[in-house]
Design an enzyme around this catalytic site. Structure first.
Site, PDB file in Angstrom:
ATOM      1  N   LYS A 153       0.265   0.198  -8.788  1.00 49.96           N
ATOM      2  CA  LYS A 153      -0.164   0.243  -7.383  1.00 49.96           C
ATOM      3  C   LYS A 153       1.006   0.170  -6.389  1.00 49.96           C
ATOM      4  O   LYS A 153       0.933   0.752  -5.312  1.00 49.96           O
ATOM      5  CB  LYS A 153      -1.159  -0.889  -7.095  1.00 49.96           C
ATOM      6  N   ASP A 157      -8.870  -1.145  -1.266  1.00 49.19           N
ATOM      7  CA  ASP A 157      -9.339  -2.415  -1.859  1.00 49.19           C
ATOM      8  C   ASP A 157      -9.833  -3.396  -0.787  1.00 49.19           C
ATOM      9  O   ASP A 157     -10.901  -3.985  -0.927  1.00 49.19           O
ATOM     10  CB  ASP A 157      -8.220  -3.085  -2.670  1.00 49.19           C
TER      11      ASP A 157
END
Ligand code: NAP
Length: 279
Positions: A66, A102
């Site tokens: 990520k 997210d």
């Protein structure tokens, strides 16, 4: 021509995204396939170049890539850049643009209970990658206060200091969080404490929890952690990690297709997949 979407990670076999997203692509009759790719750390750059060469429409990034993907993308959205992590990439006319869904996924999942935080005191437990996405996104929404409690208090302090959005925040130890717990309207558990197989563990005691509070645990295996069970028994409203997972996927899907998908269908799909693991 059939479009391609993907998720890159290591490990990747456990990911629930391919089944969830292939189902929703076919539900909207989009001629596309979403494929999981196992990509080792030292092969990430090559993988990204390969995806660009074949003209992939978009992809997700999961652990451990990520943050390390950032230098290999053409543009990064402001929030993702400040979080320092990307979970969604969109091919915008040949340019790979990175986003982080997210934090918004988590907040969208809270909508049925709470859509504004201006009068709420929030406690985030944990200061890892997931906490960072949630904290930064929430700080943008200006809650009354948003504190972070972590085993390593210094990491909580660093997280607060690195946030570009002004917020009323303190870094706390886990013991301090237990002591001041009755001050918080929203408590968000973001550590892996209580995750399968160590399902009886809790990051903090909930003895002083306010019964009117909203308590979230971003873990989804088990569906109800010990932490959530005790919070529910104390009268709190509780939410598990399924909502964050489903909504981060829904927001990625929207970025790729322009359609905000049927989250109820996605949630049912994920619950069905989790039926196969010990919950
Ligand atoms: P991470 O970056 O590794 O952060 C881990 C956090 O847990 C840190 O705050 C760490 O504290 C704390 N921690 C670890 N072991 C601990 C212990 N024994 N006692 C107290 N604290 C401990 O992990 P992450 O990527 O943020 O993921 C955290 C959890 O969120 C995982 O369970 C993951 O599955 C879940 N998650 C769910 C979603 C979703 O969509 N629902 C999305 C992302 C992640 P220190 O700083 O002191 O080490």
């Amino acid at each position: 021509m059939k479009k391609l979407f993907a998720v890159l990670g290591d490990p990747i076999g456990h990911s629930m995204s391919p089944i969830m997203l292939n189902d929703i692509l076919s539900f909207y009759e989009i001629d596309a396939h979403y494929h999981p790719f196992l990509v080792r750390r030292d092969e990430l750059e090559t993988a990204v170049k390969g995806l660009k060469a074949i003209g992939i429409s978009g992809f997700n990034i999961t652990i451990p890539h990520k943050s390390t993907i950032i230098p290999f993308l053409d543009e990064i959205d402001e929030l993702a850049l400040s979080i320092g992590a990307v979970n969604t990439v969109v091919n915008e006319n040949g340019k790979f643009v990175g986003y982080n869904t997210d934090g918004y996924g988590f907040i969208k999942g809270l909508n049925p209970y709470m859509s504004s935080f201006y009068d709420k005191k929030v406690l985030v437990i944990g200061a890892g990658g997931a906490a960072r996405a949630i904290y930064f996104t929430m700080a943008k929404m200006k809650p009354l206060a948003i504190d972070i409690a972590n085993r390593t208090v210094l990491k909580a302090q660093e997280l607060i200091e690195s946030c570009p959005y002004e917020s009323n925040s303190k870094a706390l130890s886990l013991e301090e969080a237990e002591l001041y717990l009755n001050e918080y309207d929203v408590v968000i558990q973001t550590t892996m404490i209580g995750m399968y197989p160590k399902i009886s563990e809790m990051p903090i005691s909930l003895k002083l929890l306010k019964s009117q509070s909203l308590v979230c645990d971003i873990i989804y295996n088990p569906l109800e952690t010990q932490f959530l069970m005790e919070a529910r028994q104390k009268g709190a409203t509780v939410q598990n990690g399924i909502e964050m997972f489903v909504y981060q996927g829904a927001l990625a899907f929207e970025k790729w297709t322009g359609i905000f998908p049927d989250v109820k269908r996605m949630r049912e799909n994920v619950l069905q997949q989790l039926g196969g693991v010990k919950c």
